[in-house]
Design an enzyme around this catalytic site. Structure first.
Site, PDB file in Angstrom:
ATOM      1  CG  HIS A 211      -0.481  -0.003   2.541  1.00  0.00           C
ATOM      2  ND1 HIS A 211      -0.247   1.152   3.253  1.00  0.00           N
ATOM      3  CD2 HIS A 211      -0.173  -1.021   3.386  1.00  0.00           C
ATOM      4  CE1 HIS A 211       0.176   0.850   4.466  1.00  0.00           C
ATOM      5  NE2 HIS A 211       0.239  -0.463   4.575  1.00  0.00           N
TER       6      HIS A 211
ATOM      7  CG  HIS B  75       0.961   3.307  12.457  1.00  0.00           C
ATOM      8  ND1 HIS B  75      -0.354   2.944  12.678  1.00  0.00           N
ATOM      9  CD2 HIS B  75       1.265   2.833  11.224  1.00  0.00           C
ATOM     10  CE1 HIS B  75      -0.807   2.271  11.630  1.00  0.00           C
ATOM     11  NE2 HIS B  75       0.167   2.194  10.734  1.00  0.00           N
TER      12      HIS B  75
ATOM     13  CD  GLU C 293      -3.182  -1.480   5.431  1.00  0.00           C
ATOM     14  OE1 GLU C 293      -3.254  -2.500   6.136  1.00  0.00           O
ATOM     15  OE2 GLU C 293      -2.704  -0.408   5.853  1.00  0.00           O
ATOM     16  CD  GLU C 294      -1.713   2.290   7.763  1.00  0.00           C
ATOM     17  OE1 GLU C 294      -2.482   1.990   8.703  1.00  0.00           O
ATOM     18  OE2 GLU C 294      -0.560   1.840   7.658  1.00  0.00           O
TER      19      GLU C 294
ATOM     20  CG  ASP D  95       2.393   0.201   8.115  1.00  0.00           C
ATOM     21  OD1 ASP D  95       2.118  -0.240   6.994  1.00  0.00           O
ATOM     22  OD2 ASP D  95       1.608   0.124   9.084  1.00  0.00           O
TER      23      ASP D  95
ATOM     24  CG  ASP E 281      -2.756   4.060   2.721  1.00  0.00           C
ATOM     25  OD1 ASP E 281      -2.394   3.005   2.166  1.00  0.00           O
ATOM     26  OD2 ASP E 281      -3.540   4.088   3.692  1.00  0.00           O
TER      27      ASP E 281
ATOM     28  CD  GLU F 210       0.735  -4.315   5.919  1.00  0.00           C
ATOM     29  OE1 GLU F 210       1.318  -3.699   6.851  1.00  0.00           O
ATOM     30  OE2 GLU F 210      -0.161  -3.801   5.225  1.00  0.00           O
TER      31      GLU F 210
END
EC number: 3.5.1.130
Length: 341
Positions: free
Chosen positions: A62, A309, A115-116, A86, A64, A140
């Protein structure tokens, strides 16, 4: 391709969920230098295809990130920036594996949006688009572990209102206190525990109060709830107290840790001198949705998930390169395995 240079470039393009357009355009132009069959679909996903026939292997990652830009810097073999772990580190590994692989069937690179958030990019892929996969690798940050299970998840909302009042008067009910009482009630109802096989309830947003000398008229708390194996979105909804409600929910999933995709990665890591390790992920990902296409699936990628994150997202370039090599070997092995119909 220079992995470190590409990683720095994509990190400099801020791409929170539903704000990936600039990154998608960059990746489109980058891929066009190497493969002719590449496009951006209606959901903003970047799709590239090489080869033909079967089997069909997807490399999925992903574009994003969570909100909040971070400065991009590189010291030696380590790169910092929002999404380094991530999911831009895994994305670069998957892109390199796609370009380096010589598939005997069809290889699809799917770099998706949101995705987030609401997984809009992957939801669009489920409705149609590139050739349907026989095998899927999901990018991931697994620290090069092979992940075969993810918990489910939902956001739970507690929204309270009152008539307000003067803060100096104790006669008014205070919804700040009620807000936290309902939160504790949710934890008790779900049996919150810090274990993989239990519901976990984490407050992430609190919005409450208009002035320091005024009893609030509205309070909102958002809880991130993860659903363990053996439980369901229905179990979550039925357990919640009346003053809490669940938003869109994703079911937990688990596939065989010895499915062909996982086995191909296991053998690839062994060839590279890396001890294969299996893991079950505490989070929720597009993996949960992609199992509807095939159970021959594994999540895999570079990056320490403990840094995802965070304000200290960083990744080792060498691990990104190693992940790409493992994926290339796995893709090419799957090309000689007969398809399971």
């Amino acid at each position: 391709m220079d992995v470190g240079e590409l990683l720095e470039d994509v990190l400099r393009i801020y791409s929170p969920s539903h704000g990936e357009a600039d990154l998608a355009k960059y990746l489109l132009e980058y891929l066009k230098r190497f493969v002719p069959d590449v496009w951006i679909d209606e959901a903003g996903n970047v799709i590239a295809v090489k080869g033909s026939g079967g089997p069909v292997v997807w490399l999925h990652a992903h574009m994003d990130t969570v909100p909040g830009p971070l400065p991009v810097k590189r010291e030696g073999g380590v790169v910092w920036g929002r999404g380094a772990v991530d999911d831009k580190g895994p994305l670069v590994a998957y892109l390199k594996a796609f370009l380096d692989s010589n598939p005997r069937g069809t290889l699809v690179l799917a770099l998706v949006t949101a995705e987030e958030d609401d997984s809009a990019g992957t939801e669009a892929l489920l409705r149609g688009g590139p050739p349907r996969p026989d095998y899927v690798f999901v990018g991931e940050p697994t620290n090069l572990h092979i992940a075969y299970a993810y918990r489910g998840g939902a956001k739970v909302y507690i929204e309270l209102e009152s008539r307000g009042g003067h803060a100096s008067s104790p006669i008014y009910d205070n919804i700040v206190e009620e807000l936290f009482a309902v939160y504790q009630e949710v934890k008790r109802a779900l049996g919150h525990a810090e274990r993989y096989d239990a519901f976990t309830v984490t407050p992430t947003i609190i919005q409450c109060g208009e002035a320091p000398n005024k009893v609030p008229t509205k309070c909102v708390m958002v809880l991130d709830v993860r659903i363990p194996p053996g439980k369901s979105c229905r179990d979550l909804a039925q357990a919640l107290p009346p003053k809490a409600r669940a938003g869109p929910c994703t079911e937990p999933v688990e596939v065989s840790p010895t499915n062909p995709a996982a086995r191909a990665l296991t053998r690839a890591l062994l060839k590279l001198g890396v001890e294969p390790k299996l893991s079950r992920k505490w989070g929720t990902a597009d993996f949960n949705l992609l199992v509807s296409l095939t159970k021959n699936i594994a999540a895999f990628g570079p990056g320490d998930p403990a840094l995802a994150h965070s304000e200290d997202e960083r990744i080792d370039i060498a691990q990104v390169e190693l992940a790409a090599k493992a994926l290339k070997l796995a893709v090419e092995e799957l090309g000689i395995i007969p398809r399971r119909l």
